[in-house]
Design an enzyme around this catalytic site. Structure first.
Site, PDB file in Angstrom:
ATOM      1  N   LYS A 174       0.722  -1.236   0.142  1.00  9.15           N
ATOM      2  CA  LYS A 174      -0.084  -0.037   0.004  1.00  9.15           C
ATOM      3  C   LYS A 174       1.031   1.287  -0.252  1.00  9.15           C
ATOM      4  CE  LYS A 174      -1.626  -1.203   3.846  1.00  9.15           C
ATOM      5  NZ  LYS A 174      -2.473  -1.497   4.984  1.00  9.15           N
ATOM      6  N   THR A 207      -7.769   9.441   8.713  1.00  6.98           N
ATOM      7  CA  THR A 207      -7.285   8.157   8.148  1.00  6.98           C
ATOM      8  C   THR A 207      -7.102   7.096   9.320  1.00  6.98           C
ATOM      9  OG1 THR A 207      -4.927   8.919   8.208  1.00  6.98           O
ATOM     10  CG2 THR A 207      -6.061   9.306   6.139  1.00  6.98           C
ATOM     11  N   GLY A 209      -7.786   3.939  10.968  1.00  8.42           N
ATOM     12  CA  GLY A 209      -8.317   2.650  10.529  1.00  8.42           C
ATOM     13  C   GLY A 209      -8.545   2.456   9.061  1.00  8.42           C
ATOM     14  N   THR A 210      -7.743   3.202   8.279  1.00 10.01           N
ATOM     15  CA  THR A 210      -7.560   2.932   6.855  1.00 10.01           C
ATOM     16  C   THR A 210      -7.017   1.332   6.334  1.00 10.01           C
ATOM     17  OG1 THR A 210      -5.581   4.004   6.738  1.00 10.01           O
ATOM     18  CG2 THR A 210      -7.615   5.139   5.900  1.00 10.01           C
ATOM     19  N   GLY A 211      -6.224   0.871   7.114  1.00 11.78           N
ATOM     20  CA  GLY A 211      -5.805  -0.300   7.058  1.00 11.78           C
ATOM     21  C   GLY A 211      -6.559  -1.431   7.291  1.00 11.78           C
ATOM     22  N   CYS A 212      -7.188  -1.222   8.412  1.00  7.14           N
ATOM     23  CA  CYS A 212      -8.192  -2.132   9.068  1.00  7.14           C
ATOM     24  C   CYS A 212      -9.268  -2.344   8.057  1.00  7.14           C
ATOM     25  CB  CYS A 212      -8.644  -1.901  10.260  1.00  7.14           C
ATOM     26  SG  CYS A 212      -7.388  -1.575  11.756  1.00  7.14           S
TER      27      CYS A 212
HETATM   28  O1  PXL Z   1      -5.098  -0.040  11.632  1.00  8.18           O
HETATM   29  C1  PXL Z   1      -4.022  -0.465  12.824  1.00  8.18           C
HETATM   30  C2  PXL Z   1      -4.956  -0.881  14.043  1.00  8.18           C
HETATM   31  C3  PXL Z   1      -5.250  -2.131  14.095  1.00  8.18           C
HETATM   32  N1  PXL Z   1      -5.770  -2.734  15.274  1.00  8.18           N
HETATM   33  C4  PXL Z   1      -6.364  -1.849  16.111  1.00  8.18           C
HETATM   34  C5  PXL Z   1      -5.882  -0.509  15.962  1.00  8.18           C
HETATM   35  C6  PXL Z   1      -5.160   0.105  14.747  1.00  8.18           C
HETATM   36  C7  PXL Z   1      -4.921   1.407  14.718  1.00  8.18           C
HETATM   37  O2  PXL Z   1      -5.433   2.296  15.437  1.00  8.18           O
HETATM   38  O3  PXL Z   1      -6.422   0.386  16.753  1.00  8.18           O
HETATM   39  C8  PXL Z   1      -6.932  -2.435  17.323  1.00  8.18           C
END
Ligand code: PXL
Length: 265
Positions: A174, A207, A209-212
């Site tokens: 990414k 942004t 939580g974008t990866g999640c």
């Molecule tokens: O996006 C990474 C991530 C994964 N898991 C949890 C998070 C975060 C980012 O804040 O809080 C629980």
């Protein structure tokens, strides 16, 4: 109505609802999936940072996975924050026999900059990459997974290709942490480039939580039976719409607007 794809998210809880399990449930639901969860860690967190973390007992994580898989079953699995090397190793063992797609987001650091994985946990990521269908590192994570301090733009394909070959998986590198006005995400297998997607960089601090969200979207779309490259295309469209619709909450890196994304947008 046909049954929704059953998606199991194995990840950490974010009390502020922007990332982790909470982002995953919203994403999976908005994309027409049935969301199940196995929580690896509970974080006290908001848009400014992480104020506390408690990692779950590895046996309880495995119990949650077994409870879901042994009864309802799953069409795809997403793995995010792991909490400890023990959890990572046990999950790799347990999911080795899982027949559906596995999306592994090798979470190391939150958008706020807070660390979410110890060095020992990162060292255990290899076992999960071995069983993953696709791994979704950002550029700092790709550098760390390949033992580099930094990663030059022109080396991304080669480095991602080496990692893909080492673990017999596919890497979605990414580009959000890269330079320039265009964010380029690259899909790479052991035999080289599969595809790349670009999007104009959105100038925003929201942004979190974008990866999640991207990895949960990808798992849901693969669970729907979408081919990999198209699933990446659709997951990116979802995330950019969610960024555009961010509600502007909090004083730091605010959450996305998952609930505001309409199908077709
Ligand atoms: O996006 C990474 C991530 C994964 N898991 C949890 C998070 C975060 C980012 O804040 O809080 C629980």
């Amino acid at each position: 109505m046909s049954a929704p794809p059953r998606i199991l998210s194995i990840a950490g809880s974010d009390s502020s609802g922007g990332a982790g399990i909470q982002a995953d449930i919203k994403t999976i639901t908005m994309l027409g999936g049935y969301a199940m969860t196995a929580i690896t860690a509970v974080t006290a967190q908001n848009t400014r940072g992480v104020q506390g973390v408690e990692v779950m007992d590895p046996d309880l994580v495995l119990d949650q996975v077994a409870s879901c898989l042994d009864d309802i079953g799953a069409d795809a699995v997403k793995i995010g924050m792991l909490g400890s090397p023990e959890i990572a190793m046990l999950l790799a063992e347990r999911l080795d026999s899982f027949a559906g797609p596995i999306v592994f987001d090798p979470v190391m650091v939150a958008t706020s900059g807070a660390g979410l994985a110890s060095e020992a946990t990162i060292a255990a990521f290899g076992a999960l990459m071995d069983i993953a269908t696709i791994v979704t590192p950002n550029l700092p994570e790709l550098a760390a997974l390949t033992g580099r301090e930094t990663l030059a733009e022109e080396d991304i394909y080669d480095v991602a290709g080496e990692l893909a070959a080492k673990h017999d998986t596919i890497i979605l590198a990414k580009g959000g942490h890269g330079e320039g006005g265009e964010v380029i995400d690259r899909i790479v297998s052991a035999s080289g480039k599969i595809g790349s997607f670009g999007h104009a960089r959105i100038d925003t601090r929201h942004t979190h939580g974008t990866g999640c969200t991207l990895s949960a979207a990808l798992a849901t779309l693969l669970g729907h039976g979408q081919p990999l490259t198209h699933a990446v295309r659709l997951a990116r469209a979802f995330i950019y719409a969610a960024i555009e619709n961010a509600p502007g909450f909090g004083e730091g890196h605010g959450p996305l607007g998952h609930q505001a994304v309409r199908s077709g947008s």
